[in-house]
Enzyme design. Structure first.
Site, PDB file in Angstrom:
ATOM      1  N   GLY A 129       4.423  -6.077   2.014  1.00 19.83           N
ATOM      2  CA  GLY A 129       5.051  -4.838   2.450  1.00 19.83           C
ATOM      3  C   GLY A 129       6.491  -4.678   2.032  1.00 19.83           C
ATOM      4  O   GLY A 129       7.098  -3.639   2.280  1.00 19.83           O
ATOM      5  N   GLU A 138       3.050 -12.141   1.460  1.00 19.42           N
ATOM      6  CA  GLU A 138       2.141 -11.612   0.436  1.00 19.42           C
ATOM      7  C   GLU A 138       2.690 -10.364  -0.237  1.00 19.42           C
ATOM      8  O   GLU A 138       2.098  -9.287  -0.148  1.00 19.42           O
ATOM      9  CB  GLU A 138       0.797 -11.253   1.093  1.00 19.42           C
ATOM     10  N   PRO A 139       3.816 -10.464  -0.922  1.00 18.44           N
ATOM     11  CA  PRO A 139       4.336  -9.264  -1.577  1.00 18.44           C
ATOM     12  C   PRO A 139       3.486  -8.866  -2.792  1.00 18.44           C
ATOM     13  O   PRO A 139       3.012  -9.736  -3.526  1.00 18.44           O
ATOM     14  CB  PRO A 139       5.740  -9.688  -2.022  1.00 18.44           C
ATOM     15  N   GLY A 140       3.289  -7.596  -2.971  1.00 17.58           N
ATOM     16  CA  GLY A 140       2.614  -7.072  -4.158  1.00 17.58           C
ATOM     17  C   GLY A 140       3.593  -6.175  -4.905  1.00 17.58           C
ATOM     18  O   GLY A 140       4.104  -6.515  -5.970  1.00 17.58           O
ATOM     19  N   ARG A 141       3.891  -5.059  -4.270  1.00 20.58           N
ATOM     20  CA  ARG A 141       4.796  -4.076  -4.866  1.00 20.58           C
ATOM     21  C   ARG A 141       6.134  -4.677  -5.297  1.00 20.58           C
ATOM     22  O   ARG A 141       6.647  -4.380  -6.377  1.00 20.58           O
ATOM     23  CB  ARG A 141       5.065  -2.972  -3.829  1.00 20.58           C
ATOM     24  N   ARG A 151      -0.004   7.855  -6.834  1.00 23.93           N
ATOM     25  CA  ARG A 151       0.904   7.810  -5.676  1.00 23.93           C
ATOM     26  C   ARG A 151       1.555   9.146  -5.320  1.00 23.93           C
ATOM     27  O   ARG A 151       1.593   9.512  -4.151  1.00 23.93           O
ATOM     28  CB  ARG A 151       1.966   6.717  -5.861  1.00 23.93           C
ATOM     29  N   TYR A 175       0.283  10.028  -1.735  1.00 28.21           N
ATOM     30  CA  TYR A 175       1.258   9.711  -0.686  1.00 28.21           C
ATOM     31  C   TYR A 175       2.485  10.610  -0.723  1.00 28.21           C
ATOM     32  O   TYR A 175       3.444  10.355   0.007  1.00 28.21           O
ATOM     33  CB  TYR A 175       1.770   8.268  -0.842  1.00 28.21           C
ATOM     34  N   CYS A 196      -7.282  18.847 -13.730  1.00 27.58           N
ATOM     35  CA  CYS A 196      -7.542  20.186 -13.200  1.00 27.58           C
ATOM     36  C   CYS A 196      -7.572  20.199 -11.670  1.00 27.58           C
ATOM     37  O   CYS A 196      -8.627  20.303 -11.054  1.00 27.58           O
ATOM     38  CB  CYS A 196      -8.821  20.743 -13.798  1.00 27.58           C
ATOM     39  N   TYR A 207       0.260  -0.396  -7.905  1.00 28.33           N
ATOM     40  CA  TYR A 207      -0.606   0.690  -7.417  1.00 28.33           C
ATOM     41  C   TYR A 207      -0.642   1.855  -8.403  1.00 28.33           C
ATOM     42  O   TYR A 207      -0.667   3.019  -8.009  1.00 28.33           O
ATOM     43  CB  TYR A 207      -0.169   1.139  -6.013  1.00 28.33           C
TER      44      TYR A 207
HETATM   45  C1  LIG Z   1      -1.772  -4.507   0.269  1.00 30.70           C
HETATM   46  C2  LIG Z   1      -1.592  -5.810   0.946  1.00 30.70           C
HETATM   47  C3  LIG Z   1      -0.446  -6.578   0.713  1.00 30.70           C
HETATM   48  C4  LIG Z   1       0.669  -6.166  -0.210  1.00 30.70           C
HETATM   49  O1  LIG Z   1       1.361  -5.041   0.125  1.00 30.70           O
HETATM   50  P1  LIG Z   1       2.677  -4.671  -0.708  1.00 30.70           P
HETATM   51  O2  LIG Z   1       3.214  -3.484  -0.021  1.00 30.70           O
HETATM   52  O3  LIG Z   1       2.272  -4.373  -2.098  1.00 30.70           O
HETATM   53  O4  LIG Z   1       3.598  -5.835  -0.632  1.00 30.70           O
HETATM   54  C5  LIG Z   1      -0.376  -7.807   1.340  1.00 30.70           C
HETATM   55  N1  LIG Z   1      -1.341  -8.254   2.172  1.00 30.70           N
HETATM   56  C6  LIG Z   1      -2.452  -7.535   2.417  1.00 30.70           C
HETATM   57  C7  LIG Z   1      -3.501  -8.084   3.304  1.00 30.70           C
HETATM   58  C8  LIG Z   1      -2.607  -6.288   1.821  1.00 30.70           C
HETATM   59  O5  LIG Z   1      -3.715  -5.581   2.082  1.00 30.70           O
END
Ligand SMILES: *Cc1c(COP(=O)(O)O)cnc(C)c1O
Length: 428
Positions: free
Chosen positions: A240, A282-285, A320, A324, A351, A380
């Site tokens: 997050g 668990e960072p993704g973004r 996005r 969003y 379209c 994303y």
């Molecule tokens: C989507 C997700 C994340 C990553 O979220 P980010 O906003 O990209 O950091 C981490 N853990 C779980 C379980 C998720 O579903």
């Protein structure tokens, strides 16, 4: 301004030592471009911020942000783990070289077949409900499996309602008040519960809700430890971590964030007598978001009721803004620092009227043929893309010290139809 970018001697946008205009000319548009160094820097920044405060710390990169194998390989080399939310992500992570122990499967509303796949792969399984626990118990080779639970700490945060994953409207996790019981039940079913997990939302720039969630999860962990006798090997606070998308948004002060979270964590460990488990996030973004660019060419400039800049990408390539209402900064690749001279709508080629990258955006003069860079398109973006409107998916390239590699080829029209079958009777 919190959006970083480089320019070269021609004044063009430069990514990883490569001229973005040349990338568009050479590989065509729309084009996803990833900057390898940026991914590594982002990873290392988080790693160092936390592990300098607490050495038993581990990142599980949230693969759903960007599942390209090259991205996964970079993170494997950096020493990351993987947060996988589907069997497809487990499959990809294994192929990318992650040992099963480095993969945590956090499924939501998964089938028993999918659970069996996770079991057979040997990955760690993070359970979302009692239903999932009971079904797991009925599967082959489930006995003795190490598991954890995702708990809803009743704290949510995120950049949009769809991205808030804690609180009473959220479909995720087990309830706080059932936490002790689900751990007891897991033990009685022969499992070894070793972890606890939460993930409250996505795109968080304000540390406060995250800190609150840490506190609540630690209180729950404390009760589970004391009342259900669980010895935690890991405690996972989810992802997050946000990045600034608008020029005004703040950058997350990751060092301060880490030291505040770790301080809380340590306090709670000693309060409950929990024996130093691995701390995970668990960072993704945060890892890939600002490492990605979507290059798109302007094909139409139209003065209608509004001024529309029409480009060759659409919400099928970057969902996005439409999904969003997200802001993505847009630069003109051959004059990224030019001052705005007009307010325009930047519209995609799908379209649907909702297919807009920007509404009423101040931008410099733009003519047909210009290449635009949609910024912060590493997370994303491709992972949410589709072939809607029968548009083949764009290519992805990765750049590093002036070198370019194609990591996904542009799809062809034939690819659109490659899985279709036409029953014989339609040939008559
Ligand atoms: C989507 C997700 C994340 C990553 O979220 P980010 O906003 O990209 O950091 C981490 N853990 C779980 C379980 C998720 O579903």
């Amino acid at each position: 301004m919190n959006l970083q970018f480089n320019t070269n001697e021609k004044g063009n946008l430069e990514i990883g030592g490569v001229d973005a205009l040349e990338l568009a000319q050479e590989y065509g548009t729309p084009l996803y471009v990833l900057d390898e160094m940026r991914i590594r820097d982002n990873y290392q920044r988080v790693e160092q911020a936390f592990s300098s405060e607490y050495s038993d710390f581990k990142i599980f990169y949230a693969a759903k942000a960007n599942t390209n194998l090259a991205v996964m390989r970079i993170l494997e080399q950096e020493g990351s783990g993987i947060d996988a939310v589907s069997p497809g992500e487990i499959y990809t992570a294994l192929l990318a070289g992650f040992e099963p122990e480095r993969i945590l499967f956090t499924g939501n509303n998964v089938t028993s077949e999918e659970l069996q796949f996770a079991l057979d792969s040997g990955v760690r399984i993070n359970l979302d409900s009692v239903s999932m626990l009971e079904r797991l118990a009925g599967l082959d080779n489930a006995e003795g499996t190490k598991i954890s639970f995702r708990v809803n700490p009743m704290v949510g945060a995120g950049h949009h309602d769809h991205c808030i994953t804690g609180g009473e409207l959220s479909k995720f996790g087990v309830m706080e008040q059932e936490a002790v019981d689900v751990y007891k039940k897991a033990k009685s079913l022969g499992f070894e519960p070793v972890g606890i997990h939460t993930h409250i939302g996505s795109g968080i720039l304000d540390p406060e809700p995250f800190k609150l969630a840490v506190k609540v999860l630690m209180d729950i962990a404390g009760r589970v430890h004391q009342e259900a006798g669980v010895e935690f090997e890991f405690i996972d606070f989810g992802g997050g971590l946000g990045i600034p998308y608008t020029p005004e948004e703040p950058v997350l002060n990751i060092k301060q964030f880490a030291s505040e979270i770790v301080a809380l964590y340590k306090d709670k460990l000693s309060e409950y007598g929990i024996d130093s488990p691995t701390m995970c996030i668990e960072p993704g973004r945060y890892i890939v978001g600002d490492a990605g660019y979507l290059l798109t060419r302007v094909n139409t400039v139209k003065q209608s009721y509004r001024k529309f800049i029409g480009v060759d990408a659409g919400f099928n390539t970057l969902l996005r803004p439409t999904m969003y209402d997200s802001y993505h900064h847009i630069l003109v690749v051959d004059k990224p620092t030019a001052q705005p001279s007009q307010n325009v709508d930047v519209a995609g080629n799908i379209c649907e009227s909702g297919d807009l990258f920007a509404r009423n955006r101040p931008l410099p003069n733009i003519i047909e043929g210009d290449v635009l860079s949609i910024m912060n398109a590493g997370a994303y973006s491709f992972s949410m893309s589709s072939q809607y409107n029968s548009r083949p998916l764009p290519a992805e390239v990765i750049v590093q010290e002036g070198k370019v590699d194609v990591i996904r080829e542009r799809e062809t029209y034939a690819d659109l139809l490659s899985k279709q079958n036409l029953p014989l009777r339609f040939f008559k």
